[in-house]
Scaffold this motif. Structure first.
Motif, short mmCIF file in Angstrom:
data_model
loop_
_atom_site.label_atom_id
_atom_site.label_comp_id
_atom_site.label_asym_id
_atom_site.label_seq_id
_atom_site.Cartn_x
_atom_site.Cartn_y
_atom_site.Cartn_z
N ILE A 1 52.74 81.64 -2.21
CA ILE A 1 52.17 80.43 -2.81
C ILE A 1 50.65 80.45 -2.66
CG2 ILE A 1 54.13 78.85 -2.76
CD1 ILE A 1 53.46 78.04 0.02
N ASN A 2 49.96 79.98 -3.68
CA ASN A 2 48.50 79.88 -3.60
C ASN A 2 48.08 78.41 -3.59
OD1 ASN A 2 49.21 80.42 -6.66
ND2 ASN A 2 47.23 79.35 -6.71
N ASP A 3 47.14 78.10 -2.70
CA ASP A 3 46.65 76.73 -2.51
C ASP A 3 47.81 75.74 -2.45
OD1 ASP A 3 44.16 77.78 -2.61
OD2 ASP A 3 43.46 76.68 -4.35
N PRO A 4 48.79 75.95 -1.57
CA PRO A 4 49.93 75.03 -1.55
C PRO A 4 49.49 73.60 -1.28
CG PRO A 4 49.89 76.41 0.43
CD PRO A 4 48.89 76.98 -0.53
N ILE A 5 50.16 72.67 -1.97
CA ILE A 5 49.87 71.25 -1.78
C ILE A 5 50.63 70.80 -0.54
CG2 ILE A 5 50.07 68.95 -2.82
CD1 ILE A 5 50.06 70.39 -5.57
N THR A 6 49.91 70.56 0.53
CA THR A 6 50.52 70.19 1.80
C THR A 6 50.25 68.71 2.06
OG1 THR A 6 48.51 71.08 2.84
CG2 THR A 6 50.47 72.48 2.85
N ILE A 7 51.23 67.88 1.79
CA ILE A 7 51.09 66.44 1.97
C ILE A 7 51.79 66.04 3.26
CG2 ILE A 7 51.56 64.17 0.94
CD1 ILE A 7 51.65 65.55 -1.78
N PRO A 8 51.10 65.36 4.15
CA PRO A 8 51.73 65.00 5.42
C PRO A 8 52.90 64.06 5.24
CG PRO A 8 49.64 63.85 5.16
CD PRO A 8 49.72 64.86 4.05
N ALA A 9 53.95 64.28 6.01
CA ALA A 9 55.09 63.37 5.99
C ALA A 9 54.69 62.06 6.67
CB ALA A 9 56.27 64.00 6.73
N TRP A 10 55.44 61.02 6.38
CA TRP A 10 55.14 59.71 6.94
C TRP A 10 55.12 59.79 8.47
CZ3 TRP A 10 53.27 55.27 5.29
CH2 TRP A 10 53.39 54.14 6.09
N GLY A 11 54.04 59.30 9.07
CA GLY A 11 53.93 59.28 10.53
C GLY A 11 53.33 60.52 11.13
N ASP A 12 52.97 61.51 10.31
CA ASP A 12 52.37 62.75 10.82
C ASP A 12 50.91 62.48 11.17
OD1 ASP A 12 51.46 65.27 11.39
OD2 ASP A 12 52.22 66.21 9.56
N ASP A 13 50.59 62.44 12.48
CA ASP A 13 49.22 62.17 12.90
C ASP A 13 48.38 63.43 13.07
OD1 ASP A 13 50.21 63.27 15.21
OD2 ASP A 13 49.95 61.48 16.45
N GLY A 14 49.00 64.58 12.91
CA GLY A 14 48.26 65.83 12.98
C GLY A 14 47.76 66.20 14.36
N SER A 15 48.28 65.56 15.39
CA SER A 15 47.77 65.79 16.74
C SER A 15 47.96 67.23 17.22
CB SER A 15 48.43 64.83 17.73
OG SER A 15 49.85 64.96 17.71
N SER A 16 48.94 67.92 16.67
CA SER A 16 49.19 69.30 17.10
C SER A 16 48.46 70.33 16.24
CB SER A 16 50.70 69.60 17.05
OG SER A 16 51.18 69.49 15.72
N TYR A 17 47.69 69.87 15.25
CA TYR A 17 47.02 70.78 14.32
C TYR A 17 45.64 71.18 14.86
CZ TYR A 17 50.55 69.02 11.03
OH TYR A 17 51.71 68.66 10.43
N SER A 18 45.09 72.23 14.27
CA SER A 18 43.75 72.66 14.61
C SER A 18 42.73 71.62 14.16
CB SER A 18 43.44 74.00 13.93
OG SER A 18 43.34 73.81 12.52
N ALA A 19 41.50 71.75 14.67
CA ALA A 19 40.45 70.80 14.29
C ALA A 19 40.20 70.84 12.78
CB ALA A 19 39.17 71.12 15.05
N GLY A 20 40.21 72.04 12.22
CA GLY A 20 40.00 72.16 10.78
C GLY A 20 41.11 71.49 9.99
#
Length: 378
Positions: free
Chosen positions: A199-218
């Motif tokens: 896949i190229n430039d996949p559209i990544t939409i956060p699920a409801w309630g996803d605060d991204g706390s486990s993701y990288s700073a970027g």
């Protein structure tokens, strides 16, 4: 048993004459001076392209170019499906289905290098047999006739049946834009046959309630931007498509200038940010060929139903376990943490040129990345 009928594009001359007459008779709105793209696509730019479309663009030449590729139509569960099917001269080529999104993705520039790498300076072991379907509601697949048939979920089901009907028991899938939902969904519903998904430039939409706390700073920065996207002026088109596609449809079905303005404003939003205009990023004739297909088939309105009917935007999608490759181009909002949660990512590439329409903007980079990814899965 799936029945396939050979297809050849042959637009009546009366349709071409009608297009040119409508372009000549366009009633143009006034335009504020000095606002550039801040109010949307500049009317002066639309006028320039429409004049070129009417007086200089040669539909017949591009129709003939597309007709050099083998095409067929079939009907699957009541829905007409048009597709190109270009087999490689290499007997051990891997079947690969290429899936477009909205408003279009022209794969013609990658067909030669992918099917016949030997003739394009590549390794013949990297060859693919290509199946390139036109999604329901678009172009020569015609409009949809039932609510739900334009969804990404339904498209995946129909493509899986198409590949089975063609006799392919093991194949890869590639997609961008809406195709970045459809190709991974093929892995979920047809995992026993899908060798890998790219896949190229996949559209990544956060699920409801996803605060991204486990993701990288970027990723967290991209997540914040994504969550704020609906308030930005670049999101207006998606709001209309997903809520009132039938309201907009008469305008872009009746006015080719309106169609060009609406579509190319979206292209401008997601093209390579280093390029100044849509036709700086993508060949002008290529843009107009794809616009002409939407116009002649009167499917611009039905193509927008994709947004209204798809249920995968923002859903917490399960991981199919199918090996997945991701290519990210400048300007993409792809959140790696979400992509890796929803897919078994074994290949990740980031490029410093190109944009959302990779097969049209940088076919060389897309070709190379597809070869690199699938080489490990053959």
């Amino acid at each position: 048993m799936t029945n396939f009928e050979a297809f050849r594009i042959d637009i009546p001359q009366s349709d071409i004459d009608d297009l040119n007459s409508r372009l000549a008779a366009t009633r143009w709105p006034e335009e504020l001076p000095g606002v550039d793209w801040s109010y949307g696509i500049p009317t002066s730019y639309v006028r320039e392209l429409c004049e070129y479309w009417r007086t200089s663009y040669d539909w017949r030449a591009h129709e003939a170019a597309w007709n050099r590729f083998p095409q067929s139509v079939t009907e699957i569960e009541g829905q007409r499906i048009h597709f190109m099917h270009v087999r490689s001269p290499e007997p051990d080529a891997l079947p690969l289905v290429l899936v477009h999104g909205w408003p279009f993705a022209d794969f013609t520039e990658v067909i030669g290098p992918l099917t016949d790498p030997r003739a394009h300076g590549g390794d013949p072991k990297d060859a693919f047999h290509l199946v390139i379907p036109t999604l329901p509601g678009f172009g020569f697949s015609g409009p949809t006739h039932r609510a739900g048939d334009a969804s990404t979920e339904r498209s995946a089901e129909l493509i899986a049946q198409l590949m089975a009907g063609l006799g392919y028991t093991r194949y890869g899938a590639q997609g961008g834009d809406a195709g970045s939902f459809i190709a991974p969904n093929l892995g979920r519903i047809d995992a026993e046959h899908v060798a890998g998904v790219h896949i190229n430039d996949p559209i990544t939409i956060p699920a409801w309630g996803d605060d991204g706390s486990s993701y990288s700073a970027g990723d967290q920065e991209k997540l914040a931007a994504m969550q704020d996207w609906s308030s930005k002026d670049t999101s207006g088109y998606a709001g209309i498509h997903s809520t009132r596609p039938q309201t907009l449809a008469p305008a872009i079905a009746d006015s080719p200038a309106g169609l060009l303005a609406w579509v190319l404003d979206v292209v401008n939003t997601f093209k390579d940010p280093a390029k100044s205009t849509p036709d700086d990023a993508i060949d002008r004739d290529m843009l107009l060929t794809n616009l002409s297909v939407l116009w002649f088939t009167n499917t611009a309105g039905s193509s927008m139903r994709l947004y209204k009917e798809s249920r995968q935007w923002g859903a917490d999608l399960p991981n199919s376990g199918v090996p997945t490759g991701v290519a990210v181009f400048p300007g993409a909002g792809t959140i790696r943490g979400i992509a890796e949660k929803q897919n078994t990512v074994v290949h990740w590439s980031e490029f410093d040129r190109g944009g959302h329409f990779a097969s049209m903007e940088t076919p060389d980079l897309l070709t190379t990345d597809l070869r690199d990814f699938f080489r490990k899965l053959r």
